[in-house]
Design a protein around this motif. Structure first.
Motif, PDB file in Angstrom:
ATOM      1  N   UNK A   1     121.294  -5.975   7.805  1.00 52.27           N
ATOM      2  CA  UNK A   1     122.563  -6.115   6.540  1.00 52.27           C
ATOM      3  C   UNK A   1     122.791  -4.590   6.469  1.00 52.27           C
ATOM      4  N   UNK A   2     121.718  -4.000   6.037  1.00 50.00           N
ATOM      5  CA  UNK A   2     121.787  -2.218   5.689  1.00 50.00           C
ATOM      6  C   UNK A   2     122.638  -1.497   6.732  1.00 50.00           C
TER       7      UNK A   2
ATOM      8  N   UNK B   1     119.071   4.164   3.379  1.00 53.20           N
ATOM      9  CA  UNK B   1     118.618   2.957   2.895  1.00 53.20           C
ATOM     10  C   UNK B   1     118.184   2.181   4.308  1.00 53.20           C
ATOM     11  N   UNK B   2     118.938   2.201   5.135  1.00 53.21           N
ATOM     12  CA  UNK B   2     118.740   1.336   6.424  1.00 53.21           C
ATOM     13  C   UNK B   2     117.560   2.152   7.075  1.00 53.21           C
ATOM     14  N   UNK B   3     117.156   3.506   6.941  1.00 49.54           N
ATOM     15  CA  UNK B   3     116.360   3.974   7.672  1.00 49.54           C
ATOM     16  C   UNK B   3     114.732   3.397   7.000  1.00 49.54           C
ATOM     17  N   UNK B   4     114.763   3.332   5.433  1.00 49.79           N
ATOM     18  CA  UNK B   4     113.811   3.008   5.027  1.00 49.79           C
ATOM     19  C   UNK B   4     113.390   1.468   5.357  1.00 49.79           C
TER      20      UNK B   4
ATOM     21  N   UNK C   1     110.273  -0.725  -3.954  1.00 44.66           N
ATOM     22  CA  UNK C   1     110.785   0.347  -3.828  1.00 44.66           C
ATOM     23  C   UNK C   1     112.173   0.696  -3.315  1.00 44.66           C
ATOM     24  N   UNK C   2     112.058  -0.512  -2.155  1.00 47.65           N
ATOM     25  CA  UNK C   2     113.520  -0.485  -1.522  1.00 47.65           C
ATOM     26  C   UNK C   2     114.662  -1.057  -2.209  1.00 47.65           C
ATOM     27  N   UNK C   3     114.257  -1.814  -3.261  1.00 48.99           N
ATOM     28  CA  UNK C   3     115.179  -2.434  -4.155  1.00 48.99           C
ATOM     29  C   UNK C   3     115.609  -1.346  -5.027  1.00 48.99           C
TER      30      UNK C   3
END
Length: 310
Positions: A26-27, A42-45, A156-158
């Motif tokens: 999704x990211x 964000x996608x990398x994380x 943390x991602x949120x």
């Protein structure tokens, strides 16, 4: 830890793998439709989330193996190794994000289809929020360092996704495209902080940290209220290794007390301790009156006096 609890923890850890893959997809889609460097960060994380979920499942499965000849106290500490590794992966993700964002500070680019990208990223953030809550709840309830570390990582991602969404809305409304890479760097700083917390808490577990103050008080109370017939307890120690708790102490008895009576006292104390901390591994050294006491003492008389007044 009973078999049902072990299965529950393994099952939750396993479902983290496909779920993290779905969220990563999704990211990545959100970044693809917008070209935003913040969404790329964000996608990398999330790629780190996928690796961490697989690592957590593998280590939890190993940690639940029964004790064997080479690991006579079990494999519980493997979960702490997973948590340390996950903390390091979080830090690597932060470095990758900074590297990617730094190149866009001097040449920020406008986003394509920002609304669609933000909606997609928002859906991913909601899924992660629910999953993080579940991981932390189950990990805390059943003392699983790997699940808790994974939950904090997802949480943390949120926070990262929330910050990215707010920053990109601001960039879209104001036209200041530099907010995009700046937000990505802010994301990286937050991730570094979370990675450090995960590592430091896990290292404490590897160093045989004692149980919480509440658990320690409950252990002493259980011993004091069930040690009738003995003369005292000393050299009381405890430690936690993931879901396992180890307790050992010396029980002083009258020199003339038969072995059977001393054994009955030990059984009574062990049963009480198992009610306080289910599955605890308990070692009691019985010694005759006259030995020089040392270590941490439990004041049995004081506990009895308090109990009578209550």
């Amino acid at each position: 830890m009973d078999a049902e609890t072990s299965k529950l923890i393994r099952r939750i850890a396993f479902w983290g793998i496909p779920l993290s893959l779905f969220v990563m997809g999704l990211k990545a889609l959100a970044w693809y439709v917008t070209g935003s460097v913040a969404l790329l960060s964000d996608a990398l994380e999330s790629t780190v989330n996928v690796i961490a979920a697989g690592l957590a499942y593998g280590v939890i499965s190993y940690a639940q193996k029964p004790a064997d000849e080479d690991h006579q106290f079990g494999h519980h500490k493997a979960e702490y190794l997973s948590a340390v590794a996950e903390g390091m992966l979080i830090i690597v993700a932060a470095i990758l994000i900074v590297w990617e964002a730094a190149g866009h500070l001097t040449k920020p680019e406008p986003m394509d289809a920002p609304i669609l990208g933000l909606v997609i990223n928002g859906v991913a953030a909601i899924i992660n929020a629910v999953w993080a809550w579940l991981l932390i709840k189950v990990g805390t309830q059943h003392h699983s360092p790997a699940l808790k570390a994974d939950g904090r990582h997802v949480l943390s991602d949120v926070v990262t996704s929330g910050g990215v969404i707010v920053g990109l809305i601001a960039a879209t409304l104001t036209g200041y495209t530099i907010l995009d890479p700046l937000m990505a760097i802010g994301v990286a700083i937050n991730i570094l902080f979370e990675g450090w917390k995960v590592i430091s808490q896990s290292v404490n577990g590897l160093l045989d940290r004692a149980v919480t103050e509440e658990e320690d008080a409950a252990i002493k109370k259980a011993i004091a209220e069930n040690a009738a017939g003995s003369l005292g307890v000393h050299d009381l120690r405890n430690r936690r290794a993931g879901p396992a708790v180890f307790i050992d102490f010396h029980l002083v008895v009258p020199e003339s007390m038969p072995v059977g009576e001393a054994h009955d006292i030990c059984d009574r104390i062990e049963n009480a301790l198992h009610e306080v901390i289910s599955g605890a591994s308990i070692a009691i050294h019985v010694e005759p009156e006259g030995e020089t006491p040392h270590g941490v003492r439990v004041n049995i008389a004081a506990h009895r006096s308090l109990k009578k007044r209550a």
